[in-house]
Design a protein around this motif. Structure first.
Motif, PDB file in Angstrom:
ATOM      1  N   LEU A 185      -7.760 -46.267  11.479  1.00 42.31           N
ATOM      2  CA  LEU A 185      -6.301 -46.137  11.509  1.00 42.31           C
ATOM      3  C   LEU A 185      -5.665 -46.049  10.124  1.00 42.31           C
ATOM      4  O   LEU A 185      -4.450 -45.927  10.013  1.00 42.31           O
ATOM      5  CB  LEU A 185      -5.703 -47.306  12.305  1.00 42.31           C
ATOM      6  CG  LEU A 185      -6.123 -47.314  13.785  1.00 42.31           C
ATOM      7  CD1 LEU A 185      -5.624 -48.576  14.484  1.00 42.31           C
ATOM      8  CD2 LEU A 185      -5.604 -46.068  14.511  1.00 42.31           C
ATOM      9  N   GLY A 199     -10.745 -63.261   6.774  1.00 40.75           N
ATOM     10  CA  GLY A 199     -11.849 -62.931   7.668  1.00 40.75           C
ATOM     11  C   GLY A 199     -13.174 -63.402   7.093  1.00 40.75           C
ATOM     12  O   GLY A 199     -13.211 -64.348   6.307  1.00 40.75           O
ATOM     13  N   THR A 219     -12.654 -56.402   3.196  1.00 45.53           N
ATOM     14  CA  THR A 219     -11.592 -56.032   4.142  1.00 45.53           C
ATOM     15  C   THR A 219     -10.218 -56.086   3.463  1.00 45.53           C
ATOM     16  O   THR A 219      -9.984 -56.926   2.599  1.00 45.53           O
ATOM     17  CB  THR A 219     -11.618 -57.015   5.337  1.00 45.53           C
ATOM     18  OG1 THR A 219     -12.959 -57.146   5.761  1.00 45.53           O
ATOM     19  CG2 THR A 219     -10.774 -56.546   6.479  1.00 45.53           C
ATOM     20  N   GLY A 220      -9.321 -55.211   3.885  1.00 45.07           N
ATOM     21  CA  GLY A 220      -7.986 -55.173   3.302  1.00 45.07           C
ATOM     22  C   GLY A 220      -7.115 -56.327   3.763  1.00 45.07           C
ATOM     23  O   GLY A 220      -7.163 -56.733   4.925  1.00 45.07           O
ATOM     24  N   LEU A 274      -1.791 -58.226   9.178  1.00 47.63           N
ATOM     25  CA  LEU A 274      -0.785 -57.785  10.146  1.00 47.63           C
ATOM     26  C   LEU A 274      -1.322 -57.826  11.576  1.00 47.63           C
ATOM     27  O   LEU A 274      -0.563 -57.976  12.533  1.00 47.63           O
ATOM     28  CB  LEU A 274      -0.283 -56.388   9.781  1.00 47.63           C
ATOM     29  CG  LEU A 274       0.428 -56.350   8.418  1.00 47.63           C
ATOM     30  CD1 LEU A 274       0.704 -54.916   7.977  1.00 47.63           C
ATOM     31  CD2 LEU A 274       1.718 -57.161   8.441  1.00 47.63           C
ATOM     32  N   VAL A 334      -8.646 -63.590  11.707  1.00 42.74           N
ATOM     33  CA  VAL A 334      -9.513 -64.628  12.276  1.00 42.74           C
ATOM     34  C   VAL A 334     -10.688 -64.835  11.330  1.00 42.74           C
ATOM     35  O   VAL A 334     -11.320 -63.854  10.924  1.00 42.74           O
ATOM     36  CB  VAL A 334     -10.072 -64.142  13.636  1.00 42.74           C
ATOM     37  CG1 VAL A 334     -11.053 -65.157  14.218  1.00 42.74           C
ATOM     38  CG2 VAL A 334      -8.943 -63.853  14.609  1.00 42.74           C
ATOM     39  N   VAL A 377       4.038 -52.975   4.409  1.00 49.20           N
ATOM     40  CA  VAL A 377       4.182 -54.205   3.630  1.00 49.20           C
ATOM     41  C   VAL A 377       3.660 -53.947   2.224  1.00 49.20           C
ATOM     42  O   VAL A 377       2.498 -53.574   2.032  1.00 49.20           O
ATOM     43  CB  VAL A 377       3.428 -55.384   4.300  1.00 49.20           C
ATOM     44  CG1 VAL A 377       3.508 -56.624   3.426  1.00 49.20           C
ATOM     45  CG2 VAL A 377       4.013 -55.666   5.681  1.00 49.20           C
ATOM     46  N   TRP A 409     -19.854 -47.132  12.761  1.00 49.28           N
ATOM     47  CA  TRP A 409     -19.439 -48.363  13.462  1.00 49.28           C
ATOM     48  C   TRP A 409     -18.769 -47.998  14.773  1.00 49.28           C
ATOM     49  O   TRP A 409     -17.808 -47.229  14.790  1.00 49.28           O
ATOM     50  CB  TRP A 409     -18.409 -49.143  12.644  1.00 49.28           C
ATOM     51  CG  TRP A 409     -18.926 -49.894  11.458  1.00 49.28           C
ATOM     52  CD1 TRP A 409     -19.367 -49.372  10.274  1.00 49.28           C
ATOM     53  CD2 TRP A 409     -19.015 -51.323  11.321  1.00 49.28           C
ATOM     54  NE1 TRP A 409     -19.722 -50.381   9.419  1.00 49.28           N
ATOM     55  CE2 TRP A 409     -19.518 -51.594  10.032  1.00 49.28           C
ATOM     56  CE3 TRP A 409     -18.701 -52.402  12.157  1.00 49.28           C
ATOM     57  CZ2 TRP A 409     -19.717 -52.883   9.552  1.00 49.28           C
ATOM     58  CZ3 TRP A 409     -18.900 -53.693  11.687  1.00 49.28           C
ATOM     59  CH2 TRP A 409     -19.410 -53.930  10.395  1.00 49.28           C
ATOM     60  N   PHE A 460      -9.883 -55.580  16.331  1.00 50.50           N
ATOM     61  CA  PHE A 460     -11.274 -55.327  16.727  1.00 50.50           C
ATOM     62  C   PHE A 460     -11.371 -54.170  17.713  1.00 50.50           C
ATOM     63  O   PHE A 460     -12.416 -53.963  18.323  1.00 50.50           O
ATOM     64  CB  PHE A 460     -11.897 -56.583  17.350  1.00 50.50           C
ATOM     65  CG  PHE A 460     -12.195 -57.712  16.384  1.00 50.50           C
ATOM     66  CD1 PHE A 460     -12.275 -57.499  15.015  1.00 50.50           C
ATOM     67  CD2 PHE A 460     -12.434 -59.000  16.857  1.00 50.50           C
ATOM     68  CE1 PHE A 460     -12.561 -58.538  14.136  1.00 50.50           C
ATOM     69  CE2 PHE A 460     -12.730 -60.043  15.992  1.00 50.50           C
ATOM     70  CZ  PHE A 460     -12.784 -59.818  14.628  1.00 50.50           C
TER      71      PHE A 460
HETATM   72  C1  LIG Z   1     -16.976 -55.337   8.202  1.00 53.64           C
HETATM   73  C2  LIG Z   1     -15.699 -55.826   8.817  1.00 53.64           C
HETATM   74  C3  LIG Z   1     -15.490 -57.172   8.998  1.00 53.64           C
HETATM   75  C4  LIG Z   1     -14.322 -57.640   9.573  1.00 53.64           C
HETATM   76  N1  LIG Z   1     -14.145 -58.979   9.733  1.00 53.64           N
HETATM   77  C5  LIG Z   1     -12.970 -59.443  10.220  1.00 53.64           C
HETATM   78  C6  LIG Z   1     -12.736 -60.836  10.336  1.00 53.64           C
HETATM   79  O1  LIG Z   1     -13.590 -61.647  10.004  1.00 53.64           O
HETATM   80  N2  LIG Z   1     -11.545 -61.241  10.812  1.00 53.64           N
HETATM   81  C7  LIG Z   1     -10.574 -60.385  11.184  1.00 53.64           C
HETATM   82  O2  LIG Z   1      -9.512 -60.825  11.588  1.00 53.64           O
HETATM   83  N3  LIG Z   1     -10.780 -59.058  11.108  1.00 53.64           N
HETATM   84  C8  LIG Z   1     -11.951 -58.566  10.648  1.00 53.64           C
HETATM   85  N4  LIG Z   1     -12.171 -57.230  10.575  1.00 53.64           N
HETATM   86  C9  LIG Z   1     -11.191 -56.316  11.168  1.00 53.64           C
HETATM   87  C10 LIG Z   1     -10.078 -56.018  10.198  1.00 53.64           C
HETATM   88  O3  LIG Z   1      -9.107 -57.020  10.305  1.00 53.64           O
HETATM   89  C11 LIG Z   1      -9.432 -54.674  10.541  1.00 53.64           C
HETATM   90  O4  LIG Z   1     -10.399 -53.676  10.399  1.00 53.64           O
HETATM   91  C12 LIG Z   1      -8.225 -54.382   9.689  1.00 53.64           C
HETATM   92  O5  LIG Z   1      -7.526 -53.312  10.287  1.00 53.64           O
HETATM   93  C13 LIG Z   1      -8.609 -54.018   8.290  1.00 53.64           C
HETATM   94  O6  LIG Z   1      -7.509 -53.907   7.453  1.00 53.64           O
HETATM   95  P1  LIG Z   1      -7.493 -52.823   6.277  1.00 53.64           P
HETATM   96  O7  LIG Z   1      -6.243 -52.988   5.522  1.00 53.64           O
HETATM   97  O8  LIG Z   1      -8.783 -52.874   5.554  1.00 53.64           O
HETATM   98  O9  LIG Z   1      -7.514 -51.519   7.172  1.00 53.64           O
HETATM   99  P2  LIG Z   1      -6.846 -50.064   7.096  1.00 53.64           P
HETATM  100  O10 LIG Z   1      -7.840 -49.183   7.793  1.00 53.64           O
HETATM  101  O11 LIG Z   1      -6.411 -49.686   5.751  1.00 53.64           O
HETATM  102  O12 LIG Z   1      -5.563 -50.243   7.990  1.00 53.64           O
HETATM  103  C14 LIG Z   1      -5.640 -50.691   9.304  1.00 53.64           C
HETATM  104  C15 LIG Z   1      -4.281 -50.699   9.972  1.00 53.64           C
HETATM  105  O13 LIG Z   1      -3.429 -51.607   9.303  1.00 53.64           O
HETATM  106  C16 LIG Z   1      -2.263 -50.965   8.827  1.00 53.64           C
HETATM  107  N5  LIG Z   1      -1.987 -51.453   7.460  1.00 53.64           N
HETATM  108  C17 LIG Z   1      -2.895 -51.751   6.501  1.00 53.64           C
HETATM  109  N6  LIG Z   1      -2.274 -52.222   5.413  1.00 53.64           N
HETATM  110  C18 LIG Z   1      -0.939 -52.188   5.686  1.00 53.64           C
HETATM  111  C19 LIG Z   1       0.215 -52.559   4.965  1.00 53.64           C
HETATM  112  N7  LIG Z   1       0.153 -53.077   3.726  1.00 53.64           N
HETATM  113  N8  LIG Z   1       1.426 -52.395   5.566  1.00 53.64           N
HETATM  114  C20 LIG Z   1       1.512 -51.920   6.832  1.00 53.64           C
HETATM  115  N9  LIG Z   1       0.443 -51.550   7.564  1.00 53.64           N
HETATM  116  C21 LIG Z   1      -0.764 -51.704   6.992  1.00 53.64           C
HETATM  117  C22 LIG Z   1      -2.572 -49.494   8.862  1.00 53.64           C
HETATM  118  O14 LIG Z   1      -1.466 -48.740   9.220  1.00 53.64           O
HETATM  119  C23 LIG Z   1      -3.583 -49.364   9.963  1.00 53.64           C
HETATM  120  O15 LIG Z   1      -2.960 -49.167  11.207  1.00 53.64           O
HETATM  121  C24 LIG Z   1     -13.332 -56.716   9.991  1.00 53.64           C
HETATM  122  C25 LIG Z   1     -13.537 -55.357   9.800  1.00 53.64           C
HETATM  123  C26 LIG Z   1     -14.714 -54.916   9.235  1.00 53.64           C
HETATM  124  C27 LIG Z   1     -14.947 -53.439   9.082  1.00 53.64           C
END
Ligand SMILES: Cc1cc2nc3c(=O)[nH]c(=O)nc-3n(C[C@H](O)[C@H](O)[C@H](O)COP(=O)(O)OP(=O)(O)OC[C@H]3O[C@@H](n4cnc5c(N)ncnc54)[C@H](O)[C@@H]3O)c2cc1C
Length: 454
Positions: free
Chosen positions: A77, A128, A133-134, A140, A144, A195, A314, A412
């Motif tokens: 996403l 997490g 991870t971001g 948002l 967990v 954000v 994945w 997830f």
């Molecule tokens: C290896 C792995 C381990 C993980 N472990 C955990 C875990 O332990 N606990 C847990 O809760 N989750 C975990 N996750 C899931 C993780 O929370 C989600 O994949 C999350 O979407 C990742 O955030 P991102 O900013 O990296 O993703 P992105 O792919 O950049 O964004 C994901 C979504 O969030 C939105 N978004 C991102 N940043 C912003 C922002 N600043 N403002 C507004 N919208 C934003 C984007 O629009 C998009 O819809 C894991 C994922 C992976 C791949």
């Protein structure tokens, strides 16, 4: 469009990447190698002004808009086809305020960067279990991890956020300002705006006692039953998530390699002098392998980073569960015994302790009463194994789903349709749709687990 892009470029501190650029392929890639999307342009934002200009550009040119934080999302996403990607990876900063242990974090930071900055102060923010991870997407969606039982989800520690809304305006949200939006972003994902900075409450966590314990997969039913009783009576300081998994290789001893296990990964944040005592009942279950001990908090956060580099395939499926009854134990044994590739796994994270003491309507995150947050991931570096990991993941999920609480943790999920999104927000969905209508009536931010304006 070319001249519009030139005008946008003149307003930015960051740069624009388009398909003819040499760094286009690297810039459009996300963590999940299964995702292969081709945006029309990517804006690498450096500050809030860049984000405002990008949002206005996307809206005025009727472009599909994706927001990219850490790029980790399973469904991909953080990127889109033929649209605009607003990339936040240039908006990074971490400032620790030791007067009240609060931390300001940029909208594009990764959790490892935050842990690195807070650890010298003996502080940590619940996040997490993987450091790459971001902060944006994880927060948002809820957040967990190892500290959930002691300090709640990541959103339970969010105090304030700066946001750029769909109309290009800038707001700060907190319990006191724009409190409806503050409620919605605590679980509602990137539906409501971008954000650009988060303010978190951090906690005194420096050294933890933790690591994995493993039992042969044949013991899955017994260990799950024991785990359920144990974790529901354990102190909040003790967190442990249970998994079915394969040990793929080093650093684990050779006799464990490529075998299936039922495992639990522990993290204890209480008094270190009492840690061994807290682990006595765990070790009394005679794990075949254990590697628990004292370590700095950032070490537990990075334990699995090396196993999961960027770019693998994945496939994700998830659900919440109220209980881990005997029927579920049977299914975990069945599907845990036929994990298709060495990195494919199932995890169940406890939603108990502090995470369960927040009301189910206090934030958008609806499943405070579900005791377990489950996820199944089919993972492999080789695209030739995509069908294999996808089929296993779907079949495992289908076998468990009848025993689930109905919905899944949005972070997830992959693209699973509107009914699943609604099920994940349950009783909070209607309120979310109304807030969405107020702040993003045209659904500009729809590359997410989408909450439709209503
Ligand atoms: C290896 C792995 C381990 C993980 N472990 C955990 C875990 O332990 N606990 C847990 O809760 N989750 C975990 N996750 C899931 C993780 O929370 C989600 O994949 C999350 O979407 C990742 O955030 P991102 O900013 O990296 O993703 P992105 O792919 O950049 O964004 C994901 C979504 O969030 C939105 N978004 C991102 N940043 C912003 C922002 N600043 N403002 C507004 N919208 C934003 C984007 O629009 C998009 O819809 C894991 C994922 C992976 C791949």
């Amino acid at each position: 469009m070319e001249s519009e892009i030139e005008i946008l470029a003149s307003k930015l501190r960051g740069k624009i990447v388009i398909p003819s650029d040499t760094d286009y392929n690297d810039s459009r890639r996300v963590y999940n190698g299964m995702i292969d999307k081709h945006p029309r342009l990517i804006v690498m934002c450096m500050d809030v002004a860049d984000v405002i200009a990008s949002v206005n550009f996307g809206r005025e040119n009727s472009l599909l808009v994706a927001i990219r934080g850490g790029g980790h999302n399973g469904g991909g996403l953080g990127v889109c086809d033929d649209g605009l990607v607003i990339d936040l990876s240039g908006i990074k900063f971490v400032r620790v305020d030791t007067s009240d242990n609060t931390v300001r974090v940029g909208g594009g930071n990764l959790w490892g960067e935050v842990d690195h900055a807070t650890h010298p102060f003996g502080l940590a923010i619940p996040a997490g279990i993987i450091s790459t991870t971001g902060v944006g997407g994880l927060t948002l969606g809820g957040g967990v991890g190892h500290l959930s039982r002691k300090y709640g989800l990541t959103i339970d520690n969010l105090l304030e956020a700066d946001m750029v809304l769909a109309d290009g305006s800038f707001v700060t949200v907190s319990a006191k300002q724009n409190s409806d939006l503050f409620w919605a972003i605590r679980g509602g994902g990137g539906n409501f705006g971008i954000v650009t900075s988060f303010k978190f409450q951090a906690h005194k966590v420096k050294t933890v006692f933790g690591g994995p314990t493993l039992w042969p997969i044949e013991k899955t039913e017994e260990i799950m039953k024991w785990y359920q009783d144990f974790i529901s009576n354990a102190p909040d300081e003790l967190n442990g998530f249970i998994a079915t998994l394969i040990i793929p290789g080093a650093p684990f001893p050779e006799h464990l390699h490529n075998k299936q296990f039922c495992g639990i990964v522990w993290c204890y944040t209480g008094d270190m002098a009492k840690a061994k005592e807290a682990f006595k009942p765990i070790l009394a279950m005679n794990p075949l392998f254990e590697h628990v001990g004292e370590m700095p908090y950032p070490s537990v956060q990075t334990l699995f980073d090396g196993l999961f580099p960027h770019g693998m395939q994945w496939y994700w499926r998830a659900d919440f569960f109220n209980e881990l009854g005997p029927e579920l134990g049977k299914q975990h044994l069945k599907f845990g015994s036929k994990i298709p590739t060495p990195l494919s796994q199932m995890h169940l994270y406890p939603i108990s302790g502090a995470a369960s003491r927040v009301g189910a309507e206090d934030t958008a995150w609806a499943y405070r009463d579900a005791n377990y947050c489950g996820v199944i991931v089919g993972v492999d570096p080789d695209p030739a194994n995509t069908d294999k990991i996808t089929t296993w993941c779907k079949e495992y999920w289908e076998a468990l789903h009848p025993y689930s609480s109905g919905g899944a943790y949005s972070n997830f999920m992959m693209d699973e349709g509107q009914e699943r999104v609604q099920a994940s927000y349950k009783h909070n969905y209607n309120r979310l749709t109304k807030i969405k209508k107020q702040y993003d009536p045209d659904n500009l931010f729809r590359v997410n687990q989408n909450i439709k304006p209503n």
